[in-house]
Design an enzyme around this catalytic site. Structure first.
Site, PDB file in Angstrom:
ATOM      1  N   CYS A   1     -13.215 -28.770 -37.608  1.00  0.00           N
ATOM      2  CA  CYS A   1     -13.241 -28.412 -39.025  1.00  0.00           C
ATOM      3  C   CYS A   1     -14.137 -29.403 -39.754  1.00  0.00           C
ATOM      4  O   CYS A   1     -14.034 -30.610 -39.529  1.00  0.00           O
ATOM      5  CB  CYS A   1     -11.825 -28.469 -39.594  1.00  0.00           C
ATOM      6  N   LEU A   2     -15.005 -28.903 -40.621  1.00  0.00           N
ATOM      7  CA  LEU A   2     -15.907 -29.789 -41.363  1.00  0.00           C
ATOM      8  C   LEU A   2     -15.132 -30.788 -42.221  1.00  0.00           C
ATOM      9  O   LEU A   2     -15.648 -31.853 -42.538  1.00  0.00           O
ATOM     10  CB  LEU A   2     -16.850 -28.966 -42.257  1.00  0.00           C
TER      11      LEU A   2
ATOM     12  N   GLN B   1     -13.018 -26.375 -49.469  1.00  0.00           N
ATOM     13  CA  GLN B   1     -13.713 -27.467 -48.786  1.00  0.00           C
ATOM     14  C   GLN B   1     -14.836 -28.070 -49.623  1.00  0.00           C
ATOM     15  O   GLN B   1     -15.359 -29.131 -49.281  1.00  0.00           O
ATOM     16  CB  GLN B   1     -14.282 -26.986 -47.442  1.00  0.00           C
TER      17      GLN B   1
ATOM     18  N   HIS C   1      -7.683 -21.662 -44.681  1.00  0.00           N
ATOM     19  CA  HIS C   1      -8.048 -22.646 -45.708  1.00  0.00           C
ATOM     20  C   HIS C   1      -7.656 -22.153 -47.105  1.00  0.00           C
ATOM     21  O   HIS C   1      -7.283 -22.947 -47.966  1.00  0.00           O
ATOM     22  CB  HIS C   1      -9.560 -22.899 -45.709  1.00  0.00           C
TER      23      HIS C   1
ATOM     24  N   GLY D   1     -18.481 -21.883 -40.522  1.00  0.00           N
ATOM     25  CA  GLY D   1     -17.716 -21.290 -41.603  1.00  0.00           C
ATOM     26  C   GLY D   1     -17.370 -22.339 -42.632  1.00  0.00           C
ATOM     27  O   GLY D   1     -17.318 -23.535 -42.320  1.00  0.00           O
TER      28      GLY D   1
ATOM     29  N   HIS E   1      -9.544 -19.065 -39.212  1.00  0.00           N
ATOM     30  CA  HIS E   1      -9.587 -20.476 -39.613  1.00  0.00           C
ATOM     31  C   HIS E   1      -9.925 -20.593 -41.102  1.00  0.00           C
ATOM     32  O   HIS E   1      -9.275 -21.344 -41.841  1.00  0.00           O
ATOM     33  CB  HIS E   1     -10.639 -21.187 -38.737  1.00  0.00           C
ATOM     34  N   GLU E   2     -10.932 -19.833 -41.549  1.00  0.00           N
ATOM     35  CA  GLU E   2     -11.367 -19.930 -42.955  1.00  0.00           C
ATOM     36  C   GLU E   2     -10.344 -19.325 -43.904  1.00  0.00           C
ATOM     37  O   GLU E   2     -10.088 -19.876 -44.983  1.00  0.00           O
ATOM     38  CB  GLU E   2     -12.732 -19.255 -43.148  1.00  0.00           C
TER      39      GLU E   2
HETATM   40 ZN    ZN Z   1     -11.989 -25.792 -41.509  1.00  0.00          ZN
END
Ligand code: ZN
Length: 167
Positions: free
Chosen positions: A91-92, A51, A137, A46, A133-134
Site C-alpha cells: 500500500c502506498l 490517501q 480505503h 491504485g 483494496h481501494e
Molecule cells: Zn492502499
C-alpha cells in the site's frame, strides 16, 4: 495536474469515513487528475482519495504495464462477488510492507465516471484485488486489517521497529 503528498499510516485521515460525491464539476476533474498523477509518480496500481487527504468516495486504478488503462471510479459499490484469491499486497500509505491477503476472485462493481454517468465492471484477478483494496480505503480499512492476528502482530512489531530506527 499536480502530484499530491501521500497520507501515511498511522495518520487518522486513513481511518475517517468518506463522503459520497454529488457534484461532478471541474474541481472533481482536477482532483481525479491529481490522484492519477500521484498514483503514477508513486508507481502504484491504485489510489483512493483518503490517501491524499480527501474524505471522498473516489478511487483511481491502473494495473496495466504501460499505464494506459486508467479507471476512475466515483462512489463505487461492490454488488456481487465470488471465489477466493490470495495475493501479496502492498500500500502506498504503508511503504515497504507487504503481506498476503485473501480476497474475492471475481467482483462486480458499479460506480460513476467523472461526468456522473453510471457504469458497471466485472473484474477478476489482479484488477479485482486492486479494486477491493481501494474500495476498502473508502471505508477506512487497510490491508493490514485483513491479516490474521498473528500476521497483524508481526506488522505492528515491524512498524514499531521502523519508528525506532528512524529516531
Ligand atoms: Zn492502499
Amino acid at each position: 495536474m499536480a502530484r499530491r503528498e501521500l497520507v501515511l499510516y498511522p495518520d487518522p485521515r486513513l481511518r475517517q469515513p468518506t463522503e459520497k460525491v454529488s457534484v461532478f464539476d471541474t474541481s472533481l476533474h482536477k482532483l481525479l487528475d491529481d490522484m492519477s498523477q500521484t498514483m503514477y509518480a508513486s508507481r502504484g496500481i491504485g489510489l483512493a482519495a483518503p490517501q491524499i487527504g480527501e474524505a471522498l468516495r473516489i478511487t483511481v486504478v491502473d494495473i496495466s504495464e504501460d499505464k494506459t488503462e486508467r479507471l476512475e471510479l466515483i462512489n463505487p459499490i461492490i454488488t456481487d462477488s465470488s471465489g477466493e484469491i490470495s495475493f501479496e499486497e502492498g500500500c502506498l500509505s504503508i511503504p515497504e510492507y507487504r503481506d498476503t491477503v485473501v480476497r474475492k476472485e471475481l467482483i462486480t462493481v458499479t460506480a460513476q465516471n467523472r461526468h456522473g454517468e453510471p457504469f458497471q465492471i466485472e473484474a477478476e484477478g489482479l484488477l479485482a484485488i486492486c479494486l477491493q483494496h481501494e474500495i476498502d480505503h473508502l471505508e477506512g480499512i487497510l490491508f493490514i486489517d485483513r491479516l490474521s492476528r498473528i500476521r497483524r502482530d508481526m506488522f505492528k512489531r515491524w512498524f514499531k521497529k521502523r519508528l525506532k530506527d528512524e529516531e
